[in-house]
Scaffold this motif. Structure first.
Motif, short mmCIF file in Angstrom:
data_model
loop_
_atom_site.label_atom_id
_atom_site.label_comp_id
_atom_site.label_asym_id
_atom_site.label_seq_id
_atom_site.Cartn_x
_atom_site.Cartn_y
_atom_site.Cartn_z
N LYS A 84 0.85 -1.18 0.00
CA LYS A 84 0.00 0.00 0.00
C LYS A 84 0.89 1.23 0.00
CE LYS A 84 -3.68 -2.41 2.44
NZ LYS A 84 -4.52 -2.45 3.62
N GLU B 243 -5.32 -8.69 -3.02
CA GLU B 243 -5.23 -7.36 -2.44
C GLU B 243 -5.93 -6.32 -3.32
OE1 GLU B 243 -1.87 -4.10 -0.94
OE2 GLU B 243 -1.25 -6.03 -1.78
N ASP C 271 -9.78 -7.00 -3.14
CA ASP C 271 -10.32 -6.54 -1.85
C ASP C 271 -10.38 -5.02 -1.78
OD1 ASP C 271 -10.58 -9.15 -1.08
OD2 ASP C 271 -8.77 -9.19 0.15
N PHE C 272 -9.38 -4.36 -2.37
CA PHE C 272 -9.37 -2.90 -2.36
C PHE C 272 -10.59 -2.34 -3.09
CE2 PHE C 272 -8.43 1.06 -4.58
CZ PHE C 272 -8.00 1.88 -3.55
N THR D 6 -13.40 -3.80 -3.91
CA THR D 6 -14.71 -4.26 -3.43
C THR D 6 -14.98 -3.85 -1.98
OG1 THR D 6 -13.78 -6.41 -2.79
CG2 THR D 6 -14.74 -6.23 -5.00
N SER D 7 -14.01 -3.26 -1.34
CA SER D 7 -14.18 -2.88 0.07
C SER D 7 -15.22 -1.76 0.22
CB SER D 7 -12.85 -2.40 0.66
OG SER D 7 -13.04 -1.87 1.97
N PRO D 8 -16.19 -1.93 1.11
CA PRO D 8 -17.21 -0.90 1.30
C PRO D 8 -16.72 0.29 2.12
CG PRO D 8 -17.60 -2.72 2.81
CD PRO D 8 -16.46 -3.15 1.91
N ILE D 9 -15.57 0.15 2.77
CA ILE D 9 -15.06 1.23 3.61
C ILE D 9 -14.09 2.15 2.88
CG2 ILE D 9 -15.38 -0.14 5.71
CD1 ILE D 9 -12.39 -0.62 5.77
N ILE D 10 -13.70 1.77 1.67
CA ILE D 10 -12.84 2.63 0.86
C ILE D 10 -13.72 3.46 -0.06
CG2 ILE D 10 -11.01 2.69 -0.89
CD1 ILE D 10 -9.94 0.10 0.26
N LYS E 200 -10.97 4.86 -5.04
CA LYS E 200 -10.96 3.82 -6.07
C LYS E 200 -10.79 4.43 -7.46
CE LYS E 200 -13.86 0.75 -3.29
NZ LYS E 200 -15.16 0.07 -3.15
N ASP F 296 -17.40 -5.77 -8.10
CA ASP F 296 -17.24 -7.13 -7.59
C ASP F 296 -17.50 -8.18 -8.67
OD1 ASP F 296 -19.98 -6.10 -7.31
OD2 ASP F 296 -20.43 -8.12 -6.57
#
Length: 250
Positions: A25, A103, A106-107, A109-113, A118, A149
């Protein structure tokens, strides 16, 4: 789990695959350099905005498959209209490699990012790569619609959309180590003889559990299998001797 790699074997030249995105990262693009100008696809966005979202379960899975197919078809239509079907297929292979990295997947598709972060990563990728503008905007559409996703499924569906009109057969070659290009070319020619297809595309999968040798899957949804692996031979010997599983120390 088998590590997926892609090797393109066709009888028509196409751009070489790009190296995968490096781990760590912040997320950075490692594609070859090449700037891109912005290109919007409002018709594509409007068309896809009406697609249903899956609710889970078997019906949800079918709806997800349908949505992935719709996205893939829409992208192919854009590529056909601007005469970039071949290069779009090559770009989708790059995207497939990118999202094969857990990685990266996940980046995105992450709902917190945030969507902004993105989009920023997509901009970084396209600013330092040879990915075409309509591919970059396609990714941004998926991010905006929270359907990124589906990217892996979209790649698979796009392969089908591409293969049919171009008379291309897809063969997945699984081996313990990466095979030499001349060996893959021989396999491609063999598959071409078996299927009578005009073109053959090879995907390679690395799977140490085979011990040695390789397998080839081709046909509709990989329905046909040629198994030249030592693992298969050991299983056949074990079955004949009725001694159960055979384990080799490697």
């Amino acid at each position: 789990m088998a590590a997926l790699q892609q090797t393109l074997i066709t009888f028509q030249s196409r751009s070489p695959p790009s190296p995968p995105i490096a781990s760590g990262k912040p997320l950075q693009s490692t594609f070859t350099t090449g700037g891109l100008t912005s290109l919007r696809l409002p018709k594509l966005a409007a068309k896809l905005a009406t697609k249903p979202r899956p609710n889970g379960g078997a019906s949800g899975a079918r709806m997800a498959d349908s949505a992935a197919g719709s996205y893939a078809t829409a992208l192919a239509d854009v590529a056909k209209s601007n005469g970039t079907l071949e290069s779009t297929a090559a770009d989708m292979e790059k995207i497939d490699k990118m999202f094969a990295d857990p990685e990266v997947f996940d980046f995105f598709t992450s709902p917190i990012i945030s969507l902004e972060k993105k989009r920023q990563v997509i901009d970084e990728i396209t600013a330092s790569s040879k990915i075409q503008p309509h591919i970059a905007n396609f990714l941004n559409i998926l991010i905006d619609m929270k359907r990124i996703d589906l990217m892996k499924d979209i790649v698979k569906e796009f392969e089908l959309v591409y293969n049919r009109p171009t008379d291309t057969e897809l063969a997945v070659v699984t081996s313990v180590v990466q095979l030499e290009s001349q060996h893959l070319a021989q396999i491609a020619k063999g598959v071409q003889r078996l299927t009578g297809s005009k073109n053959v595309r090879i995907k390679t999968v690395i799977d140490p559990s085979l011990v040695a040798g390789f397998t080839i899957r081709y046909g509709s949804s990989g329905s046909k299998l040629i198994d030249m692996s030592v693992k298969k031979q050991l299983e056949e010997i074990a079955a004949q001797l009725d001694i159960g599983d055979v384990q080799l120390a490697v």
